[in-house]
Design an enzyme around this catalytic site. Structure first.
Site, mmCIF file in Angstrom:
data_model
loop_
_atom_site.group_PDB
_atom_site.id
_atom_site.type_symbol
_atom_site.label_atom_id
_atom_site.label_comp_id
_atom_site.label_asym_id
_atom_site.label_seq_id
_atom_site.Cartn_x
_atom_site.Cartn_y
_atom_site.Cartn_z
ATOM 1 N N PRO A 124 66.657 -26.185 -37.071
ATOM 2 C CA PRO A 124 66.449 -27.608 -37.354
ATOM 3 C C PRO A 124 65.268 -27.770 -38.307
ATOM 4 O O PRO A 124 64.296 -27.009 -38.237
ATOM 5 C CB PRO A 124 66.150 -28.207 -35.972
ATOM 6 C CG PRO A 124 65.682 -27.057 -35.148
ATOM 7 C CD PRO A 124 66.368 -25.836 -35.665
ATOM 8 N N LYS A 125 65.381 -28.719 -39.208
ATOM 9 C CA LYS A 125 64.264 -29.019 -40.114
ATOM 10 C C LYS A 125 63.365 -30.024 -39.397
ATOM 11 O O LYS A 125 63.584 -31.232 -39.450
ATOM 12 C CB LYS A 125 64.783 -29.580 -41.439
ATOM 13 C CG LYS A 125 63.708 -29.719 -42.504
ATOM 14 C CD LYS A 125 64.317 -30.149 -43.837
ATOM 15 C CE LYS A 125 63.240 -30.219 -44.909
ATOM 16 N NZ LYS A 125 62.212 -31.235 -44.609
ATOM 17 N N VAL A 126 62.392 -29.498 -38.701
ATOM 18 C CA VAL A 126 61.510 -30.328 -37.882
ATOM 19 C C VAL A 126 60.664 -31.216 -38.791
ATOM 20 O O VAL A 126 60.111 -30.757 -39.800
ATOM 21 C CB VAL A 126 60.622 -29.441 -36.988
ATOM 22 C CG1 VAL A 126 59.697 -30.302 -36.141
ATOM 23 C CG2 VAL A 126 61.498 -28.555 -36.101
#
Length: 561
Positions: A124-126
């Protein structure tokens, strides 16, 4: 409601240059608009990183930054001076540069990027603030903000106060450089439903403000890079987890193709997560040696972001629509944007008074989202053009008893009445939308809203834009309309009653309707004194009386003798 076409002030024309939409501005205006937007972004950037305060939503800032770059490229201007996040004044050198991540537009781009690459993983692209953690001799020695990728701010004192960040490490991590994202810890955050929550700005604010140690308890860390770490990804993830960076292992998945990436992306979009995300990052397990990392050159990883919940759109024109009741509504035409796979080209602003309060002119940048049932909604004006050329609204003399007959000033309300009478709430003329009514009226110059009944099949067939099949269908629809009930014809004449109330009255002819008193109308469902008075005004209106006589001559049920 129909558009007041003659009032479409499209002062911004657009042309394509290198695949981008470019405003057709004179050089002087282009320079001024670019300078103004550049200064505004710089001011927001300064407030954001120096004071820890967000003056504008993260997504709006990002989109306006992209818009500035687009404009600069349109005029051949150097884009190197574009404001960035964070600023370039950090003085602490990164032991390993932050490369940044290339953005992929869609699944096709993902497929193309993955082609020829192996040992791929997705994370996930936090959404938070990037940081470098430097561990020496098993202890956290330095923490550095991303800055320009080569150097940033020394955040060590603040980072030491974040409980979720390990202060000591062992083994291979005892002397290591880690890169990751400091994020706002969330419980059960569902991105699709809850959105971004301005998470990046909140984290930045906490790190910038003084005397807020307790607030730092709400921050977490997601490690996404271990330069010169173990070449084997499972081993890398395992060691990070043992050291206290457990989220990386939990949210890093092996993928073989774009379908698996898309599946993970959709799952993380709709599932409860402990952080805010704005997409996914695909990365190769095999990375160059850390000494070769440079800002903007990380070709071993790429991001596929989620489409923003709201899009910044440029207003290309302001138009006015007049509904069948005479109400004037303002509509903003937009340079098209995509929202949730929907192409949005216009948004309803509301009344003239509301438009004036919003102060929207062509050239402005507005934030648009989708409300219920996918209807575009104006959220805010995020940037106003220097030039404020606005069209003049039409006169407000229209009401529910005007424009049953055509005239130059009645054009739009007249068309709205035609669209209404063709709808399922009235005569149900299938296939008759606004464009068809406009074509018929423009060609045959209707006198009133029922003039179409007098058209011959040949006249319909000779209407520009009508194919043979369509003209035959319309001819059949017009003939079938003659058999519709009296109630439906009265609805087509826009009597100010609900269909249920009209049915309850029991009227089956114009003669019966003329005999009804105001007292009778008041007794019908959902019909009080005010509406009963409107019915009497409608019945006694000269245009309505003239239409009833014309329908009688056409032998429409309920109107003849």
């Amino acid at each position: 409601m129909r558009l007041w076409k003659s009032m479409a002030w499209g002062i911004l024309l657009w042309h394509s240059q290198s695949g981008a939409l470019c405003p057709a501005w004179p050089p002087a205006r282009a320079a001024e608009e670019i300078a103004r937007l550049q200064q505004q972004l710089a001011d927001w950037n300064d407030i954001y990183w120096k004071q820890g305060v967000s003056a504008v939503d993260d997504s709006v800032y990002d989109q306006l930054s992209a818009r500035l770059v687009q404009w600069q490229r349109c005029v051949g201007q150097d884009v190197s001076s574009t404001p960035v996040s964070p600023p370039l004044n950090g003085t602490t050198m990164h032991p390993v540069a932050h490369t940044g991540v290339r953005k992929l537009a869609d699944r096709q781009a993902v497929e193309q990027w993955m082609r020829g690459r192996s040992e791929l993983w997705v994370q996930p692209k936090v959404d938070g603030v990037a940081v470098t953690l430097v561990y020496q001799n098993g202890k956290l020695a330095r923490a550095i903000s991303r800055g320009n990728g080569l150097q940033g701010e020394d955040w060590t004192p603040k980072i030491r106060l974040i409980p979720s960040i390990p202060q000591t490490t062992q083994g291979a991590l005892a002397n290591a450089v880690l890169q990751g994202e400091i994020f706002l810890q969330r419980e059960g955050h569902i991105q699709q439903r809850m959105g971004g929550m301005n998470a990046r700005s909140k984290v930045a604010g906490m790190l910038m403000r003084q005397d807020n140690a307790s607030a730092l308890n709400s921050l977490g860390i997601f490690i996404w890079a271990w330069p010169d770490g173990p070449a084997n990804m499972p081993e890398r993830l395992s060691q990070l987890a043992k050291a206290g960076f457990s989220l990386t292992k939990k949210y890093t998945l092996a993928v073989k193709d774009a379908s698996e990436v898309e599946r993970a992306r959709q799952s993380w979009l709709t599932s409860a997560l402990p952080f805010v995300t704005d997409g996914v990052v695909i990365r190769m397990a095999k990375e160059p040696a850390a000494q070769y990392w440079r800002p903007g050159q990380g070709d071993w990883l790429a991001a596929w972001k989620y489409p923003p919940v709201a899009q910044v759109a440029q207003v290309s024109a302001i138009q006015f629509s007049v509904g069948k009741s005479g109400k004037i509504t303002v509509v903003a035409s937009l340079v098209p944007v995509i929202l949730d796979d929907k192409r949005v080209q216009r948004v309803n602003i509301g009344s003239v008074k509301r438009w004036e309060a919003w102060d929207i002119a062509p050239g402005d940048q507005i934030l648009v989202s989708l409300a219920g049932q996918g209807i575009p909604r104006l959220d805010e004006v995020v940037w106003r053009s220097r030039e404020r050329s606005k069209p003049v609204p039409p006169d407000s003399h229209f009401n529910s008893l005007t424009c049953f007959y055509a005239s130059a000033t009645c054009q739009e309300q007249f068309i709205s009445r035609l669209v209404w009478l063709g709808s399922r709430s009235a005569l149900g003329l299938d296939g008759m939308g606004e464009a068809s009514w406009r074509a018929l009226h423009q060609t045959h110059r209707f006198e009133h809203i029922f003039s179409w009944l007098a058209l011959t099949s040949a006249q319909i067939a000779n209407t520009p834009g009508f194919a043979k099949g369509k003209s035959e269908q319309i001819w059949r629809q017009f003939n079938l309309a003659r058999r519709q009930s009296f109630t439906r014809w009265i609805m087509a004449m826009d009597i100010p009653l609900t269909q249920a109330a009209l049915q309850a009255s029991g009227d089956r002819s114009w003669e019966q309707l003329l005999m009804r008193t105001e007292q009778h109308w008041r007794q019908l469902p959902a019909t009080g004194e005010r509406r009963a008075g409107r019915v009497i005004d409608w019945r006694d209106n000269p245009q309505i009386k003239a239409l009833s006589r014309w329908l009688s001559a056409q032998h429409i049920p309920g109107f003849g003798s």
